[in-house]
Design an enzyme around this catalytic site. Structure first.
Site, PDB file in Angstrom:
ATOM      1  N   CYS A   1      20.215  12.608  28.563  1.00 62.34           N
ATOM      2  CA  CYS A   1      21.364  11.706  28.559  1.00 62.34           C
ATOM      3  C   CYS A   1      22.810  12.487  28.246  1.00 62.34           C
ATOM      4  CB  CYS A   1      21.242  10.596  27.930  1.00 62.34           C
ATOM      5  SG  CYS A   1      21.231  10.820  26.094  1.00 62.34           S
TER       6      CYS A   1
ATOM      7  N   SER B   1      15.237  11.336  24.176  1.00 61.14           N
ATOM      8  CA  SER B   1      16.176  11.444  25.181  1.00 61.14           C
ATOM      9  C   SER B   1      16.889  12.708  24.711  1.00 61.14           C
ATOM     10  CB  SER B   1      16.890  10.312  25.398  1.00 61.14           C
ATOM     11  OG  SER B   1      18.215  10.610  26.296  1.00 61.14           O
TER      12      SER B   1
ATOM     13  N   GLY C   1      20.003  14.781  24.095  1.00 61.35           N
ATOM     14  CA  GLY C   1      21.436  14.833  23.933  1.00 61.35           C
ATOM     15  C   GLY C   1      21.763  16.261  24.133  1.00 61.35           C
ATOM     16  N   THR C   2      21.958  16.823  25.248  1.00 59.22           N
ATOM     17  CA  THR C   2      22.115  18.195  25.515  1.00 59.22           C
ATOM     18  C   THR C   2      23.802  18.545  25.068  1.00 59.22           C
ATOM     19  OG1 THR C   2      22.254  17.677  27.880  1.00 59.22           O
ATOM     20  CG2 THR C   2      20.184  18.879  27.118  1.00 59.22           C
ATOM     21  N   ASN C   3      24.583  17.486  24.929  1.00 58.17           N
ATOM     22  CA  ASN C   3      25.900  18.026  24.843  1.00 58.17           C
ATOM     23  C   ASN C   3      26.006  18.452  23.246  1.00 58.17           C
ATOM     24  OD1 ASN C   3      26.621  16.942  27.065  1.00 58.17           O
ATOM     25  ND2 ASN C   3      27.724  15.234  26.167  1.00 58.17           N
ATOM     26  N   ASP C   4      25.347  17.647  22.155  1.00 58.89           N
ATOM     27  CA  ASP C   4      25.309  18.168  20.985  1.00 58.89           C
ATOM     28  C   ASP C   4      24.327  19.389  20.662  1.00 58.89           C
ATOM     29  OD1 ASP C   4      27.255  16.483  20.300  1.00 58.89           O
ATOM     30  OD2 ASP C   4      26.013  15.299  18.814  1.00 58.89           O
TER      31      ASP C   4
ATOM     32  N   ARG D   1      26.197   3.542  25.222  1.00 60.08           N
ATOM     33  CA  ARG D   1      26.903   3.790  23.904  1.00 60.08           C
ATOM     34  C   ARG D   1      27.586   2.611  23.375  1.00 60.08           C
ATOM     35  NH1 ARG D   1      28.543   8.687  27.180  1.00 60.08           N
ATOM     36  NH2 ARG D   1      29.284   7.182  28.516  1.00 60.08           N
TER      37      ARG D   1
ATOM     38  N   MET E   1      32.469  47.217  52.452  1.00 59.50           N
ATOM     39  CA  MET E   1      32.228  48.470  53.188  1.00 59.50           C
ATOM     40  C   MET E   1      32.941  48.581  54.205  1.00 59.50           C
ATOM     41  SD  MET E   1      28.051  48.405  51.978  1.00 59.50           S
ATOM     42  CE  MET E   1      27.624  46.965  52.643  1.00 59.50           C
TER      43      MET E   1
ATOM     44  N   LYS F   1      23.787  41.568  59.585  1.00 60.17           N
ATOM     45  CA  LYS F   1      24.190  41.543  60.874  1.00 60.17           C
ATOM     46  C   LYS F   1      23.151  42.032  61.920  1.00 60.17           C
ATOM     47  CE  LYS F   1      28.371  43.344  61.155  1.00 60.17           C
ATOM     48  NZ  LYS F   1      28.896  42.173  61.835  1.00 60.17           N
TER      49      LYS F   1
ATOM     50  N   ARG G   1      29.257  49.735  62.136  1.00 63.08           N
ATOM     51  CA  ARG G   1      29.367  48.735  61.139  1.00 63.08           C
ATOM     52  C   ARG G   1      28.279  48.797  59.907  1.00 63.08           C
ATOM     53  NH1 ARG G   1      32.935  44.222  63.397  1.00 63.08           N
ATOM     54  NH2 ARG G   1      32.924  44.702  65.846  1.00 63.08           N
TER      55      ARG G   1
ATOM     56  N   GLY H   1      34.058  42.690  53.305  1.00 64.43           N
ATOM     57  CA  GLY H   1      35.270  43.399  53.258  1.00 64.43           C
ATOM     58  C   GLY H   1      34.827  44.489  52.316  1.00 64.43           C
TER      59      GLY H   1
ATOM     60  N   HIS I   1      37.126  14.523  25.555  1.00 68.24           N
ATOM     61  CA  HIS I   1      36.912  13.155  25.798  1.00 68.24           C
ATOM     62  C   HIS I   1      37.512  12.552  27.009  1.00 68.24           C
ATOM     63  CE1 HIS I   1      38.267   9.047  24.650  1.00 68.24           C
ATOM     64  NE2 HIS I   1      36.860   8.995  23.950  1.00 68.24           N
TER      65      HIS I   1
ATOM     66  N   TYR J   1      12.826  11.270  33.692  1.00 71.87           N
ATOM     67  CA  TYR J   1      14.130  10.968  34.133  1.00 71.87           C
ATOM     68  C   TYR J   1      15.170  11.728  33.622  1.00 71.87           C
ATOM     69  CZ  TYR J   1      15.408   8.330  29.852  1.00 71.87           C
ATOM     70  OH  TYR J   1      15.803   8.028  28.853  1.00 71.87           O
TER      71      TYR J   1
ATOM     72  N   ARG K   1      21.730   3.181  22.535  1.00 73.93           N
ATOM     73  CA  ARG K   1      22.083   4.065  21.207  1.00 73.93           C
ATOM     74  C   ARG K   1      22.714   3.338  20.247  1.00 73.93           C
ATOM     75  NH1 ARG K   1      25.500   9.576  21.896  1.00 73.93           N
ATOM     76  NH2 ARG K   1      27.147   8.050  21.810  1.00 73.93           N
TER      77      ARG K   1
ATOM     78  N   ARG L   1      26.123  32.142  63.167  1.00 74.76           N
ATOM     79  CA  ARG L   1      25.606  32.031  61.649  1.00 74.76           C
ATOM     80  C   ARG L   1      25.771  30.338  61.408  1.00 74.76           C
ATOM     81  NH1 ARG L   1      30.767  34.869  58.816  1.00 74.76           N
ATOM     82  NH2 ARG L   1      32.402  33.649  60.208  1.00 74.76           N
TER      83      ARG L   1
ATOM     84  N   GLU M   1      18.898  15.934  19.851  1.00 78.63           N
ATOM     85  CA  GLU M   1      20.092  16.475  19.617  1.00 78.63           C
ATOM     86  C   GLU M   1      20.685  17.559  18.968  1.00 78.63           C
ATOM     87  OE1 GLU M   1      23.366  13.577  20.107  1.00 78.63           O
ATOM     88  OE2 GLU M   1      22.242  12.303  18.639  1.00 78.63           O
TER      89      GLU M   1
END
Lengths: 925, 925
Positions: free
Chosen positions: A860, A793, A795-798, A591, A107, A26, A96, A105, A485, A880, A647, A369, A774
């Site tokens: 992927c 590649s 496979g960050t899910n697994d 897939r 202080m 402020k 203030r 909110g 899924h 990529y 795959r 702002r 993965e």
């Protein structure tokens, strides 16, 4: 002595806008506006450094502070032409808080400070408004009592003690609202408030303005350590040592009479981004009245006012009389406001959200702002500001939040439509859908064939439901999270999905849903909002937003700037076509197993599964070969000129056989085998932990004929297209590799089939064979694996599942608690866990490229479309990212932002890896 | 010129025993014996270096080789007093392969080389034995034809062409065995063989002994590259460049008449290890006759002969006439043999397995090597040889294979008993068991209560079966691998188990097992051999081997040498007591959940699970508290003076509720709730991948009251015992930690309860709070976790599951294929995967100790009892390993061997980690 007090006002300031660290947000903003010559009520800021001194010094100030404050206040008095505590011409101030970052909110604030029994009379005389004077005074006593004198309710169940007195006053006067109270009432209240304070705290309310001021300053510094602020800092990782500044500023009033006003405005339209001044104001009102909705605010500009009137069916005569614009009512103040907003926008180089007050026809700016805006507005403003040479392309890129683009890519409900929200699930895949309820995938397909619009409602979906999901307008499930899924497939399809809506009691048998006392039957209309998770009764009209020209321009700039490619995950030619439209540079994950569910294919698949020897298996696979070849032909063609990563089969075979008795009987009949045989096979395929079971390349190694068939389909399709003159770059990807030997075995089969097929067709074809990373072990031994793999590649899910030991399907039992208890900062299935999973990825990259400097690396998993994860991938040197088609634009923008922020980090990394990227590389087996 | 040919014989040799690399195992052994002055038929070895030259040189020899061979052969002729190719006094030779390591039967051999139509007459004259002469000749032609001239059957279906001719000869002579053929018959066969070779190959059989010799040498070198040898090398990781040596050695014959003999002997009893010369021989026989079983072999010593006769019910008269010992028949040769065996044993410092031939009363030694022995013999020999000052303690430690000790710790079947093996499963837990078949755990408990011996037969076991398993003699399952529930629990109990016996068709309903056409009914007797996996019909008597004094001595030595502690995994006071007897130095893993299944407790557990709010859950937990406190009291007491690591609850809650309708009904009745409620709860606990689900500390974090109860039980028990003067060192271990925050939360609860309880009792108690490292992420962020954890314990079962992405329960579908195809060198659930999982362990160790140099680290997975894994743990710096009670002695020995082999590796590592071990460390929270 060190400088602790910074004055502002009268067209100059001792501080600057970039001094947030010591002036707070402020204080810095007010200083900046003052320096710009914008009329700001004068005042001063006591720096955050004083906050530190105050606490270190056992809540005492250095003696010099008093002098500095007196000087600064004197300066303000001169500018404002009034005197603090002067009974005839009193200066009132606000006190203030203001930390380096906004802590809304958390202080304390005191307004109207400087009033006492004498100065109130001066105020009344000055304003000629007795009611205003006493109202201001009673407000001050109330606020000061609360903030400085700690007049809190005794317990949580009690009301604010001042409000209790106000209520009594209204009751005894027989009125309902504060506005009906008179000057006498407020005067009476003021004395009652003071008496209450005396009774409760045993002290007289301070009449000396200086005593008031120091009390308020102490209270604001003290509020840095109140419980609310401490908790807020902990939650938002704000260091305690930052401290707060205190800003003391002259009060201005928009409610002194009809020559006063107050308003808020945006320098451009925050909804569309149009370069048009847009704002609302009220005459004789306080700031909060504009947004409180008690009075209808009027428009600031004539253009805006006319537009507003026409959409509210108000004719011009009524408008100009009842709702005139500021441009009309106070043309001088308006003109000043216009020149100020233009100055501010030009200065801040962004659309501003401003607050102003006009006191006795004099305009004062209270705040400016960066304004909040819709995604469409963000894009338009960013692009147009480049055109106006306000900002550079790079700044435009940084101005748009990538995930906000999602709003621009899907149909949305007409904002004007009425909606009856009947439940709320997870916003699993954005978009808006309206259709009749069906409970089974085949019902969806049948209804769709009849031309009906349906919403598929399931407890949870399985791969068997793909066909039905594809033809539905949207998908609604009562179980499963953001990565269930249903959610994953829907996002892949760009289809609206609300998942894990636990409130729904779905009864497949009776074909009804019970929720919040409502019963939704099959064929009833419902609507889903995939961006909010709302489940809505009945039909809601939708609008298809257009991808405006500005969107295209921004994307073009992003493409020029980003350093990594963006591919898409897609399993069909349709996916490929959509993704190309969105700018995908190839497919990062195709897939193959989804293809096995359509029509005849599932039969052949089941024949293959039931086969008791290699010969029978090969026979069944031969039938699938034809279909797979056609599938790949279509996808390669749609992605002509770009690489397509295919795959090989990944899910466990049990996903292809039915679990229910009824469907098993149908399968037995179709396959012409006994139901016992079907049951026995289903039983033998059952696994306790299928995620860690017989799937991925483990299938290809136990049944090499599956890999052989898939390789043949891939290279048959690729060679045929090559003969037809279409550019094709197949990249065959082996899933779930954990050891170099697995990849060796699978690669040998794929390579042999590839070379055989290429020879058969007599063509030249560039292709790669690589692997998913993965499995944690694959990341650890990536140096070995890279000796066989031409690309990785992630496979960050697994990889996330195994690195954490979390099953995505089951984590719903504890993940919400983990997020709530801050065990996890965010859901690792949404944003890459950079410390754990990310560490494995870094190892895999560095080790892989040590073995093979030209190693191509992508991602992927679902994370490939999440901006934080994209930035991480950029930094560690990936070539990529790949994401679902509708996420491609988000990824393009996120990648460009990453390039702007982390160009050097990436380049240093790539140097360390001695990476020699090769865009499309011939086989080097 | 480089030396390629090494002579031996006549009490000296050009080579030595340590020259295996260039002489091969056989050549080096013969050289060593010659140098010792042991009578060895003279000869020479062409080095492995020549093999390399031969292949590099396109299968040609350097010209000098001929001269060197002629000289060496001349040397042999002089020693043997015969001449190669001399028609009147011919020297015959054998030509054999010999690689650096034994490759039994993979390469070629030619015997009796040097015979032709002239020399055969000389042989006959010299031996005065026409039949012997022609038999030797036809054998040579046959062998040479096969090996050198490639006279193989035309196809796999055909017989050996020479054997066909022999069969025809026998048929036309009307006899059945070769022994009935006469000299004339053999002469006739010889010519027929030569004619066949002429017909098939178009060449005359070579008559020049030198031509024969070079042909045979070529063939032996050539056999290094035959398919069998290539495959064998690949399977056993033998480098192709090693090559084979060729040894040419004078033939000696034990079958020239009654002044000839041949035999094999051990320098000590290979069965018991007793220091007594033990061997068998036959007069007028060839080497293979002794082992072929056609004639009954006689004993070498008089003592042995008498013992043999008495156990075969043969009186002394018959014995001394029909089966006299060599000591009696050829006393002179016997005396020489005795002095030679003593010399060899003293030289090799190990029990030797020797082969000898006596030709015309002259003793020749053909081979000596370390003899195979039973575990009991190995221990006795090793310990006694230290007493005899033949070897040092360190060598004794290295002489015994740790896993062989297993044989000494369990009852075994009487080796003399007849056994009808009806199926074969996995040897999951060693020992021998005989009992009546029961199919259900409660039947086992009931029968056991009646004093009956039972074998529990299940498709697979679950935690509910623990009680029944505990009272059974043995456990047999038709499903699951070496690390299935049945196998793990049985090994923990030291109970015999045969697992995964897929041949068994178990019908719970009819209460029968069908296998290989047999039907085994409930209550039928069966027997299990847990060391072989044999399932045997009926009862087989067992013997309880004693742990001899030598065993204790060896263990004492091992304890002096090893550098890491050995703890045990144990859940009961009984486990603790057994393990202490076996030398355990504490408990490394006490699983608390097994305790929840006994008696009343499962009811309280289920009450807790059914609870719908924290209050009800706490009530149920209070009931469990009493039991758990008693459990810990018993275990701490049994392990007094040693640390006890207690793991808080680990398995998912669904393991504590029944799955079958019937049992759910029982539970509903017991709990006094509706069956629907039970069903709904079971359903809600269901997980798709329970291994990655709601378990371990995830339970403690969602239900902190469980952790609280367990902590209270632990510290109540520990404080009570401390008051009673018993030394207690609790180490509380939090399972499944993946983030520092999880441990922080769990530790806070445990620490608070610990301090409260210690204060309440007013005692001093040293305790630690630590964590399992079993989630890959935990290993990756071990530096963070060590800031909270006072110790780490590697849970390598889960760590292996998640690092590989293998579910132990399901891996049976592909793991056998993976082992067969050599995708994996060994089962990673049996021996730590050092490259992958081991890498994570190393990271965790190094990073953990970087944060906390005194960090105590152990392992409590199944691998803690496997010697290779123990050696790995030793090397990377663990403080202790923990294994099931019956594996403790194995671990002690393996740890000592690791210390002898890798002392420096470990010490360097610990230095790098700056490790400051603290044996029992006070809390430092």
């Amino acid at each position: 002595m060190k400088k602790f007090v910074y004055s502002f006002g009268g067209g100059k300031a001792e501080g600057r806008g970039d001094m947030k660290e010591i002036l707070g947000g402020k204080g810095a903003g007010l200083a900046e506006m003052s320096n710009l010559g914008v009329p700001v009520p004068a005042g001063f800021t006591i720096s955050t450094e004083m906050c530190e001194v105050y606490y270190k010094n056992n809540k005492n100030y250095p003696p010099e502070l008093d002098k500095a404050v007196r000087e600064a206040l004197g300066n303000g008095e001169n500018i404002m032409g009034a005197k603090f505590g002067d009974p005839s011409n009193p200066l009132l101030v606000s006190v203030r808080s203001g930390a380096r970052v906004s802590m809304p909110g958390m202080m304390d604030t005191v307004l109207n400070l400087g009033l006492n029994d004498q100065t109130v009379e001066g105020l009344i005389k000055k304003t000629n408004n007795e009611r205003f004077g006493w109202d201001s005074y009673r407000r001050f006593v109330q606020m000061y009592g609360d903030v400085v004198l700690d007049m809190k309710p005794e317990s949580k169940d009690e009301h604010d003690p001042f409000e209790v007195i106000i209520d009594e006053a209204k009751k005894s006067r027989g009125v309902k609202s504060d506005s009906e109270l008179t000057a006498a009432d407020f005067k009476d209240l003021t004395y009652k408030f003071k008496k209450l304070i005396k009774d409760k705290k045993g002290i007289e309310f301070p009449t000396d303005p200086w005593q008031q001021l120091w009390g308020a300053i102490n209270a604001v510094f003290g509020s840095w350590m109140n419980q609310r602020a401490i908790t807020y800092r902990k939650l938002n990782a704000i260091p305690e040592e930052w401290g707060t500044a205190v800003t003391v500023q002259a009060m201005v009033f928009g409610n002194m009479g009809n020559d006063c006003a107050t308003g808020v405005a945006f320098t451009r339209d925050p909804s569309t981004g149009e370069r048009a001044f847009y704002g609302e104001y009220l005459i004789n009102a306080q700031g909060e009245d504009v947004v409180a909705g008690i009075r209808t605010p009027q428009q600031v500009t004539i253009v805006g006012s006319k537009k507003w009137a026409s959409s509210n069916n108000i004719d011009e005569a009524a408008r100009s009389k009842q709702y005139p614009s500021l441009e009309e009512t106070m043309p001088k103040a308006y003109q000043e406001l216009v020149s100020i907003y233009q100055k501010l926008e030009k200065h801040y180089k962004d659309m501003q959200d401003i607050e102003f007050t006009i006191q006795r026809e004099k305009l004062w700016m209270l705040q400016t702002r960066s304004g909040k805006r819709t995604a469409a507005a963000a894009v338009r403003i960013a692009v147009e500001m480049v055109g106006e040479e306000l900002i550079k392309k790079e700044e435009a890129i940084m101005r748009v939040k990538p995930t906000d683009l999602d709003q621009l890519l899907h149909p949305v409900f007409d904002p004007a439509a009425k909606k009856k929200v009947v439940a709320k699930g997870l916003p699993a895949s954005p978009g808006a859908a309206t259709g009749r309820v069906v409970f089974h995938a085949d019902d969806a397909e049948a209804a769709s064939a009849r031309g009906e619009k349906v919403v598929l409602v399931r407890i949870e979906t399985s791969p068997e439901d793909i066909g039905g999901m594809n033809v539905s307008q949207g998908i609604l499930t009562s179980r499963g999270g953001m990565t269930s899924h249903a959610a994953v497939v829907a996002r892949g399809m760009g289809k609206c999905c609300v998942a894990g809506c636990g409130e729904l009691a779905i009864d497949y048998h009776k074909r009804i849903i019970n929720v919040r006392g409502e019963t939704i039957k099959e064929n009833d209309w419902i609507s889903l909002d995939g961006s909010t998770g709302d489940v809505i009764l009945g039909q809601v009209p939708t609008v298809n937003p257009e991808l405006s020209g500005n969107f295209g321009i921004l994307m073009k700039w992003a493409d020029e700037i980003r350093q990594i490619d963006i591919r898409t995950n897609g399993d069909t030619p349709k996916d490929a076509t959509v993704a190309r439209k969105f700018g995908a540079q190839g497919i990062g994950l195709c897939r193959t197993e989804h293809m096995f569910f359509e029509g005849e294919r599932i039969k052949h698949m089941r024949e293959m599964i039931l086969a008791e020897n290699t010969e029978d298996r090969v026979k069944a696979l031969d039938k699938l070969l034809k279909h797979q070849t056609e599938d790949f032909y279509g996808i390669f063609k749609a992605m002509a000129g770009y690489p397509v990563t295919i795959r090989t089969i990944d899910p466990p075979l049990h996903e292809f056989v039915p679990n229910e008795d009824e469907n098993q009987a149908i399968m037995a009949k179709e396959m012409n085998v006994s139901i016992d045989k079907v049951k026995a096979k289903v039983q033998s395929l059952h696994e306790l932990n299928p995620m860690l079971g017989h799937r991925g390349c483990r299938l290809g190694i136990t049944y090499p004929e599956i890999t052989e068939m898939q390789a043949r389909a891939i290279f048959e399709a690729a060679c045929r297209l090559t003969k037809e003159g279409v550019e094709v770059y197949p990249e065959v990807m082996v899933p779930l590799v954990g050891t170099i030997e697995e990849l060796k075995i699978e690669k040998a089969t794929i390579y042999r089939v590839a070379e055989e097929t290429i020879k058969k067709y007599g063509v030249t074809l560039k292709y790669l064979i690589g692997t998913m990373i993965e499995i944690p072990r694959a990341a650890i031994v990536a140096d070995q694996i890279a000796s066989e793999a031409q690309f990785f590649s992630f496979g960050t899910n697994d990889l996330t599942q195994m690195t954490f030991g979390y099953s995505r399907d089951d984590a719903g039992k504890f993940l919400p608690v983990y997020l709530e208890k801050k065990v996890l900062k965010c859901d690792p299935f949404q944003s890459i866990d950079q410390v754990g999973v990310g560490q494995l990825m870094e190892w895999a990259m560095d080790r892989g490229r040590k073995t093979r400097p030209e190693l191509k690396v992508g991602i992927c998993g679902e994370h490939g479309g999440e901006p934080e994860s994209i930035a991480f991938c950029h930094r560690i040197g990936l070539d990529y990212v790949s994401c679902s088609p509708y996420r491609v634009p988000i990824a393009r923008l996120a990648a460009a932002q990453a390039a702007l922020k982390y160009r050097e980090v990436r380049e240093e990394r790539l140097k360390k890896q001695a990476h020699k990227p090769v865009k499309a590389k011939p086989s080097e087996n």
